[in-house]
Design a protein around this motif. Sequence first.
Motif, PDB file in Angstrom:
ATOM      1  N   LYS A 162      71.634  57.237  -3.578  1.00 57.11           N
ATOM      2  CA  LYS A 162      71.072  56.463  -2.477  1.00 57.11           C
ATOM      3  C   LYS A 162      71.769  56.837  -1.169  1.00 57.11           C
ATOM      4  O   LYS A 162      72.998  56.884  -1.092  1.00 57.11           O
ATOM      5  CB  LYS A 162      71.245  54.973  -2.758  1.00 57.11           C
ATOM      6  CG  LYS A 162      70.348  54.076  -1.905  1.00 57.11           C
ATOM      7  CD  LYS A 162      70.362  52.657  -2.423  1.00 57.11           C
ATOM      8  CE  LYS A 162      69.346  51.804  -1.696  1.00 57.11           C
ATOM      9  NZ  LYS A 162      69.309  50.419  -2.243  1.00 57.11           N
ATOM     10  N   TYR A 163      70.951  57.141  -0.158  1.00 60.72           N
ATOM     11  CA  TYR A 163      71.440  57.627   1.136  1.00 60.72           C
ATOM     12  C   TYR A 163      72.167  58.963   1.021  1.00 60.72           C
ATOM     13  O   TYR A 163      72.887  59.368   1.926  1.00 60.72           O
ATOM     14  CB  TYR A 163      72.302  56.580   1.847  1.00 60.72           C
ATOM     15  CG  TYR A 163      71.550  55.295   2.092  1.00 60.72           C
ATOM     16  CD1 TYR A 163      70.423  55.292   2.914  1.00 60.72           C
ATOM     17  CD2 TYR A 163      71.920  54.107   1.478  1.00 60.72           C
ATOM     18  CE1 TYR A 163      69.698  54.125   3.127  1.00 60.72           C
ATOM     19  CE2 TYR A 163      71.197  52.944   1.683  1.00 60.72           C
ATOM     20  CZ  TYR A 163      70.083  52.961   2.513  1.00 60.72           C
ATOM     21  OH  TYR A 163      69.365  51.810   2.711  1.00 60.72           O
ATOM     22  N   GLY A 164      71.970  59.627  -0.098  1.00 59.55           N
ATOM     23  CA  GLY A 164      72.441  61.003  -0.272  1.00 59.55           C
ATOM     24  C   GLY A 164      71.214  61.879  -0.371  1.00 59.55           C
ATOM     25  O   GLY A 164      70.403  61.936   0.562  1.00 59.55           O
ATOM     26  N   ASP A 165      71.015  62.528  -1.526  1.00 62.68           N
ATOM     27  CA  ASP A 165      69.848  63.397  -1.673  1.00 62.68           C
ATOM     28  C   ASP A 165      68.542  62.615  -1.726  1.00 62.68           C
ATOM     29  O   ASP A 165      67.466  63.203  -1.597  1.00 62.68           O
ATOM     30  CB  ASP A 165      69.987  64.288  -2.909  1.00 62.68           C
ATOM     31  CG  ASP A 165      70.249  63.503  -4.181  1.00 62.68           C
ATOM     32  OD1 ASP A 165      70.932  62.467  -4.118  1.00 62.68           O
ATOM     33  OD2 ASP A 165      69.790  63.940  -5.252  1.00 62.68           O
ATOM     34  N   SER A 166      68.599  61.279  -1.880  1.00 57.91           N
ATOM     35  CA  SER A 166      67.363  60.501  -1.872  1.00 57.91           C
ATOM     36  C   SER A 166      66.851  60.243  -0.454  1.00 57.91           C
ATOM     37  O   SER A 166      65.747  59.727  -0.269  1.00 57.91           O
ATOM     38  CB  SER A 166      67.567  59.157  -2.576  1.00 57.91           C
ATOM     39  OG  SER A 166      68.422  58.314  -1.830  1.00 57.91           O
ATOM     40  N   ALA A 167      67.650  60.585   0.559  1.00 57.77           N
ATOM     41  CA  ALA A 167      67.263  60.353   1.950  1.00 57.77           C
ATOM     42  C   ALA A 167      66.466  61.535   2.498  1.00 57.77           C
ATOM     43  O   ALA A 167      66.227  62.528   1.815  1.00 57.77           O
ATOM     44  CB  ALA A 167      68.502  60.087   2.802  1.00 57.77           C
ATOM     45  N   GLY A 168      66.054  61.415   3.755  1.00 58.05           N
ATOM     46  CA  GLY A 168      65.290  62.477   4.405  1.00 58.05           C
ATOM     47  C   GLY A 168      64.210  61.894   5.285  1.00 58.05           C
ATOM     48  O   GLY A 168      63.995  60.674   5.318  1.00 58.05           O
ATOM     49  N   ASP A 169      63.513  62.763   6.009  1.00 58.49           N
ATOM     50  CA  ASP A 169      62.445  62.335   6.904  1.00 58.49           C
ATOM     51  C   ASP A 169      61.060  62.484   6.284  1.00 58.49           C
ATOM     52  O   ASP A 169      60.140  61.751   6.635  1.00 58.49           O
ATOM     53  CB  ASP A 169      62.502  63.139   8.215  1.00 58.49           C
ATOM     54  CG  ASP A 169      63.774  62.878   8.987  1.00 58.49           C
ATOM     55  OD1 ASP A 169      64.173  61.705   9.093  1.00 58.49           O
ATOM     56  OD2 ASP A 169      64.385  63.847   9.472  1.00 58.49           O
ATOM     57  N   VAL A 170      60.908  63.421   5.392  1.00 55.21           N
ATOM     58  CA  VAL A 170      59.620  63.647   4.732  1.00 55.21           C
ATOM     59  C   VAL A 170      59.900  64.234   3.352  1.00 55.21           C
ATOM     60  O   VAL A 170      60.849  64.998   3.174  1.00 55.21           O
ATOM     61  CB  VAL A 170      58.726  64.591   5.577  1.00 55.21           C
ATOM     62  CG1 VAL A 170      59.352  65.969   5.749  1.00 55.21           C
ATOM     63  CG2 VAL A 170      57.324  64.694   5.008  1.00 55.21           C
TER      64      VAL A 170
END
Length: 258
Positions: free
Chosen positions: A164-172
């Motif tokens: 969470k808030y690591g590789d699960s993040a992003g803009d699209v």
Amino acid sequence: MKQAYPRFQADEDKQRIVSFLQDWFSKNGPEAQAVVGISGGKDSSVAAALCVEALGKDRVIGVLMPNGVQSDLEDALCLVRHLDIQYRIVNIETTFKEMLKALQYTEIINHHNFYFSVTDALRQNLPPRLRMATLYAIAQGIPGGGRVINTCNRSEDYVGYSTKYGDSAGDVAPLAAYTVDEVLAMGQVLGLPTHLLHKAPADGLCGKTDEDNLGFTYAVLDHYIKTGSCEDQETKARIDHLHAINQHKQELMPMVAR
């Protein structure tokens, strides 16, 4: 009854994602670069290749973020060279070690200190969060700005196999609707190097493969997601449990309604 899983055709769905990315960038960053964290695995490889088709290689930036010396760095370099995209290597080892030291530091005079320990889970989840911070820093520092590409697939998201808030993040998130087998099929259509697509998937953090950590194969998981069927009831129960306890990763942050 389980809802029918959408029909998949690798070439058609690949083009659907390309068109989606073109439309999304036209509305959310007409001049922006796509910033992709490159691990050398199937997901980041396919995501980067889709961005190249959608935007052209000059608008895609690869960021390689080893934590010290990592054996799969050569795979990541292979990918950026294959796509002929700009890239930068940012080694997070020093930052990672300094953060661990800072977390463990305690001022003796502070009688309000609470108990804290560096657990294995903390050690494994800190690097992905540092990497995401790195991607956003680069996105802010490049001419025209950047948009960070999430590279998670549906199979991983279904069981919460992300930070969470690591590789699960992003803009699209171009791959979020697609299972592992579908990502691999699109990778073949995109002409990516076979060894990048079919090497054993691993997080590069704990020395185990993804399937070792999960306790079941992606083939079993993909089949269950699509059909609702799983022959082994113990495996089914584990998948259902992981899905339930990780739902918070797929939801927007709760807020008080007014």
